[in-house]
Scaffold this motif. Structure first.
Motif, PDB file in Angstrom:
ATOM      1  N   ALA A 275     -29.145  -9.593   1.443  1.00  0.00           N
ATOM      2  CA  ALA A 275     -30.563  -9.404   1.757  1.00  0.00           C
ATOM      3  C   ALA A 275     -30.801  -8.351   2.837  1.00  0.00           C
ATOM      4  CB  ALA A 275     -31.174 -10.731   2.202  1.00  0.00           C
ATOM      5  N   ASP A 276     -29.739  -7.888   3.489  1.00  0.00           N
ATOM      6  CA  ASP A 276     -29.890  -6.950   4.607  1.00  0.00           C
ATOM      7  C   ASP A 276     -30.465  -5.623   4.113  1.00  0.00           C
ATOM      8  OD1 ASP A 276     -29.082  -4.945   6.758  1.00  0.00           O
ATOM      9  OD2 ASP A 276     -28.348  -6.819   7.618  1.00  0.00           O
ATOM     10  N   SER A 277     -31.409  -5.083   4.881  1.00  0.00           N
ATOM     11  CA  SER A 277     -32.076  -3.843   4.472  1.00  0.00           C
ATOM     12  C   SER A 277     -31.168  -2.626   4.540  1.00  0.00           C
ATOM     13  CB  SER A 277     -33.308  -3.604   5.354  1.00  0.00           C
ATOM     14  OG  SER A 277     -32.942  -3.462   6.710  1.00  0.00           O
ATOM     15  N   SER A 278     -30.008  -2.752   5.197  1.00  0.00           N
ATOM     16  CA  SER A 278     -29.097  -1.599   5.304  1.00  0.00           C
ATOM     17  C   SER A 278     -28.066  -1.557   4.183  1.00  0.00           C
ATOM     18  CB  SER A 278     -28.383  -1.622   6.660  1.00  0.00           C
ATOM     19  OG  SER A 278     -27.515  -2.739   6.753  1.00  0.00           O
ATOM     20  N   THR A 279     -27.984  -2.607   3.363  1.00  0.00           N
ATOM     21  CA  THR A 279     -26.997  -2.631   2.291  1.00  0.00           C
ATOM     22  C   THR A 279     -27.662  -2.426   0.933  1.00  0.00           C
ATOM     23  OG1 THR A 279     -27.121  -5.031   1.895  1.00  0.00           O
ATOM     24  CG2 THR A 279     -25.600  -4.265   3.599  1.00  0.00           C
ATOM     25  N   ARG A 280     -26.938  -1.777   0.055  1.00  0.00           N
ATOM     26  CA  ARG A 280     -27.417  -1.583  -1.309  1.00  0.00           C
ATOM     27  C   ARG A 280     -26.634  -2.443  -2.291  1.00  0.00           C
ATOM     28  NH1 ARG A 280     -27.399   4.478  -2.901  1.00  0.00           N
ATOM     29  NH2 ARG A 280     -25.218   4.066  -3.426  1.00  0.00           N
TER      30      ARG A 280
ATOM     31  N   HIS B  95     -16.491  -5.039   0.374  1.00  0.00           N
ATOM     32  CA  HIS B  95     -16.769  -3.633   0.121  1.00  0.00           C
ATOM     33  C   HIS B  95     -18.288  -3.507   0.088  1.00  0.00           C
ATOM     34  CE1 HIS B  95     -17.647  -0.051  -2.301  1.00  0.00           C
ATOM     35  NE2 HIS B  95     -16.529   0.414  -1.766  1.00  0.00           N
ATOM     36  N   VAL B  96     -18.806  -2.627   0.946  1.00  0.00           N
ATOM     37  CA  VAL B  96     -20.257  -2.501   1.088  1.00  0.00           C
ATOM     38  C   VAL B  96     -20.697  -1.076   0.778  1.00  0.00           C
ATOM     39  CG1 VAL B  96     -22.237  -2.755   2.634  1.00  0.00           C
ATOM     40  CG2 VAL B  96     -20.243  -4.260   2.895  1.00  0.00           C
ATOM     41  N   THR B  97     -21.703  -0.951  -0.056  1.00  0.00           N
ATOM     42  CA  THR B  97     -22.364   0.332  -0.281  1.00  0.00           C
ATOM     43  C   THR B  97     -23.650   0.317   0.540  1.00  0.00           C
ATOM     44  OG1 THR B  97     -21.491   0.474  -2.527  1.00  0.00           O
ATOM     45  CG2 THR B  97     -23.360   1.901  -1.982  1.00  0.00           C
ATOM     46  N   TRP B  98     -23.767   1.294   1.429  1.00  0.00           N
ATOM     47  CA  TRP B  98     -24.879   1.300   2.373  1.00  0.00           C
ATOM     48  C   TRP B  98     -26.074   2.084   1.847  1.00  0.00           C
ATOM     49  CZ3 TRP B  98     -23.836  -2.041   6.084  1.00  0.00           C
ATOM     50  CH2 TRP B  98     -22.514  -2.233   6.474  1.00  0.00           C
ATOM     51  N   GLN B  99     -27.215   1.803   2.439  1.00  0.00           N
ATOM     52  CA  GLN B  99     -28.410   2.591   2.166  1.00  0.00           C
ATOM     53  C   GLN B  99     -28.273   3.975   2.811  1.00  0.00           C
ATOM     54  OE1 GLN B  99     -30.628   1.771   0.115  1.00  0.00           O
ATOM     55  NE2 GLN B  99     -30.624  -0.460  -0.047  1.00  0.00           N
ATOM     56  N   ALA B 100     -29.176   4.868   2.457  1.00  0.00           N
ATOM     57  CA  ALA B 100     -29.061   6.280   2.843  1.00  0.00           C
ATOM     58  C   ALA B 100     -29.046   6.491   4.349  1.00  0.00           C
ATOM     59  CB  ALA B 100     -30.199   7.079   2.219  1.00  0.00           C
ATOM     60  N   ARG B 101     -29.786   5.694   5.112  1.00  0.00           N
ATOM     61  CA  ARG B 101     -29.883   5.969   6.555  1.00  0.00           C
ATOM     62  C   ARG B 101     -28.543   5.790   7.267  1.00  0.00           C
ATOM     63  NH1 ARG B 101     -30.903   1.192   9.596  1.00  0.00           N
ATOM     64  NH2 ARG B 101     -31.324  -0.653   8.319  1.00  0.00           N
TER      65      ARG B 101
ATOM     66  N   THR C  47     -28.758  -8.915   9.502  1.00  0.00           N
ATOM     67  CA  THR C  47     -27.710  -9.935   9.486  1.00  0.00           C
ATOM     68  C   THR C  47     -27.414 -10.446  10.889  1.00  0.00           C
ATOM     69  OG1 THR C  47     -26.689  -8.987   7.500  1.00  0.00           O
ATOM     70  CG2 THR C  47     -25.304 -10.388   8.875  1.00  0.00           C
ATOM     71  N   PHE C  48     -27.291  -9.529  11.864  1.00  0.00           N
ATOM     72  CA  PHE C  48     -27.025  -9.939  13.246  1.00  0.00           C
ATOM     73  C   PHE C  48     -28.170 -10.780  13.801  1.00  0.00           C
ATOM     74  CE2 PHE C  48     -24.394  -5.847  13.589  1.00  0.00           C
ATOM     75  CZ  PHE C  48     -23.238  -6.508  13.207  1.00  0.00           C
ATOM     76  N   ALA C  49     -29.416 -10.443  13.431  1.00  0.00           N
ATOM     77  CA  ALA C  49     -30.562 -11.192  13.922  1.00  0.00           C
ATOM     78  C   ALA C  49     -30.597 -12.599  13.324  1.00  0.00           C
ATOM     79  CB  ALA C  49     -31.851 -10.438  13.588  1.00  0.00           C
ATOM     80  N   GLN C  50     -30.227 -12.700  12.063  1.00  0.00           N
ATOM     81  CA  GLN C  50     -30.260 -13.994  11.368  1.00  0.00           C
ATOM     82  C   GLN C  50     -29.094 -14.888  11.755  1.00  0.00           C
ATOM     83  OE1 GLN C  50     -30.603 -13.652   7.097  1.00  0.00           O
ATOM     84  NE2 GLN C  50     -30.008 -15.785   6.756  1.00  0.00           N
ATOM     85  N   LEU C  51     -27.918 -14.264  11.959  1.00  0.00           N
ATOM     86  CA  LEU C  51     -26.702 -15.021  12.264  1.00  0.00           C
ATOM     87  C   LEU C  51     -26.055 -14.431  13.521  1.00  0.00           C
ATOM     88  CD1 LEU C  51     -25.286 -15.107   8.623  1.00  0.00           C
ATOM     89  CD2 LEU C  51     -26.574 -16.923   9.763  1.00  0.00           C
ATOM     90  N   PRO C  52     -26.438 -14.906  14.701  1.00  0.00           N
ATOM     91  CA  PRO C  52     -25.979 -14.298  15.962  1.00  0.00           C
ATOM     92  C   PRO C  52     -24.465 -14.310  16.170  1.00  0.00           C
ATOM     93  CG  PRO C  52     -27.865 -15.743  16.334  1.00  0.00           C
ATOM     94  CD  PRO C  52     -27.417 -15.987  14.930  1.00  0.00           C
ATOM     95  N   ASP C  53     -23.737 -15.209  15.485  1.00  0.00           N
ATOM     96  CA  ASP C  53     -22.290 -15.266  15.736  1.00  0.00           C
ATOM     97  C   ASP C  53     -21.474 -14.388  14.794  1.00  0.00           C
ATOM     98  OD1 ASP C  53     -22.688 -16.772  13.443  1.00  0.00           O
ATOM     99  OD2 ASP C  53     -21.085 -18.201  13.918  1.00  0.00           O
TER     100      ASP C  53
ATOM    101  N   GLN D 159     -30.526   0.946  14.300  1.00  0.00           N
ATOM    102  CA  GLN D 159     -30.457   2.372  13.995  1.00  0.00           C
ATOM    103  C   GLN D 159     -29.229   2.709  13.145  1.00  0.00           C
ATOM    104  OE1 GLN D 159     -30.735   4.735  17.553  1.00  0.00           O
ATOM    105  NE2 GLN D 159     -32.621   3.760  18.226  1.00  0.00           N
ATOM    106  N   PHE D 160     -28.446   1.683  12.846  1.00  0.00           N
ATOM    107  CA  PHE D 160     -27.227   1.931  12.077  1.00  0.00           C
ATOM    108  C   PHE D 160     -27.120   0.946  10.912  1.00  0.00           C
ATOM    109  CE2 PHE D 160     -22.356   2.028  11.948  1.00  0.00           C
ATOM    110  CZ  PHE D 160     -22.344   3.178  11.183  1.00  0.00           C
TER     111      PHE D 160
END
Length: 213
Positions: free
Chosen positions: A61-66, A81-87, A19-25, A13-14
Motif C-alpha cells: 500500500a506504500d505510495s513509494s512502491t509500484r 524485491h521492490v520496484t519503486w515509483q519514479a520519485r 510504511t514507517f509511519a504505520q509500523l514504527p518498528d 523524500q525518498f
C-alpha cells in the motif's frame, strides 16, 4: 582515492514513509541498489518488524512502491524485491550525477541512512548543491577518505551496531549468567528488542567475518 559520505534523508523524500509511519518498528536494509539499463531502480531489501504480515500489507500500500515480491521468509525478517515509483529513481539519479555510488541504505523511524562513494570532495559538494536545488534534504554527517573508512578489522561497524555492542558489554549482557536480558538492554537504548537483536546480529556477523579471514 575516493570519498565516502554518511548522510541522512527524510523518508517522505525518498521511500517507505507510509510504511514507517504505520509500523514504527520496521527496519529496512538494502542488499543491492543498482540502476538497470531501463533506468529503473530495483533493489533487494531486508525488512524486519514484530509482525511481518503487517509489513507485507504496508509495503503493497506504500505510495513509494509500484510492485513488491517477497522472496524469502524468516521468523523475524523477509527479503523483498521492490520496484519503486519514479520519485525514488529521481533521487538516486541526483546522487549519481557527480558519479556518486550508493553503497548502503538503511531506513527506520522515518528516515534513511545513506553511505555514498564519491570520486572526490568536490563531487560531494556538487551533489549536495544539486539535491538542495531539487528540494531534497540531504544531511551530510561525516565525510572521510576510503582508507579512513576501514578500521583495524578491515570493515567498519555502523554507529548503531557499535553502540549496541558497547552497551551489551557495559551492562553484562554477554556475561554468564547475563546481567541484562535483551528486553532490558533494548529499553536502556530506547529501541525495540527486535531492532536491538538485528543490530547485535549484524555487528556479530561483521566481527566474525573479519576474524575468520
Amino acid at each position: 582515492m575516493g570519498t565516502i559520505v554518511d548522510a541522512t534523508m527524510p523518508a517522505d523524500q525518498f521511500a517507505l514513509a507510509d510504511t514507517f509511519a504505520q509500523l514504527p518498528d520496521v527496519e529496512c536494509e538494502t542488499v543491492q541498489l543498482v540502476a538497470n539499463d531501463d533506468d529503473s531502480v530495483a533493489p533487494f531489501v531486508w525488512l524486519s518488524a514484530s509482525d511481518m504480515d503487517d509489513v507485507h500489507e504496508a509495503l503493497e500500500a506504500d505510495s513509494s512502491t509500484r510492485d513488491v515480491e517477497r522472496l524469502l521468509e524468516k521468523e523475524d525478517r523477509s527479503l523483498y524485491h521492490v520496484t519503486w515509483q519514479a520519485r525514488i529513481r529521481i533521487v538516486v539519479y541526483l546522487l549519481g550525477v557527480e558519479d556518486g555510488t550508493l553503497l548502503d541504505a538503511r531506513g527506520e523511524n522515518g528516515r534513511w541512512e545513506l553511505r555514498i562513494l564519491f570520486p572526490s570532495h568536490d563531487s560531494v559538494s556538487a551533489t549536495y548543491d544539486i539535491c538542495q536545488q531539487h528540494g531534497v534534504d540531504l544531511t551530510i554527517h561525516r565525510v572521510k577518505g576510503v582508507v579512513e573508512s576501514i578500521d583495524r578489522t578491515g570493515k567498519e561497524l555502523t554507529d548503531k551496531q557499535y553502540e549496541a555492542l558497547a552497551a551489551g558489554i557495559e551492562s553484562d549482557y554477554y556475561h554468564v549468567p547475563r546481567g541484562r536480558s535483551l528486553e532490558e538492554l533494548a529499553n536502556e537504548l530506547d529501541i525495540s528488542h527486535q531492532a536491538l537483536s538485528e543490530r547485535l546480529r549484524r555487528g556479530h556477523r561483521t566481527l566474525i567475518q573479519q576474524t575468520l579471514k
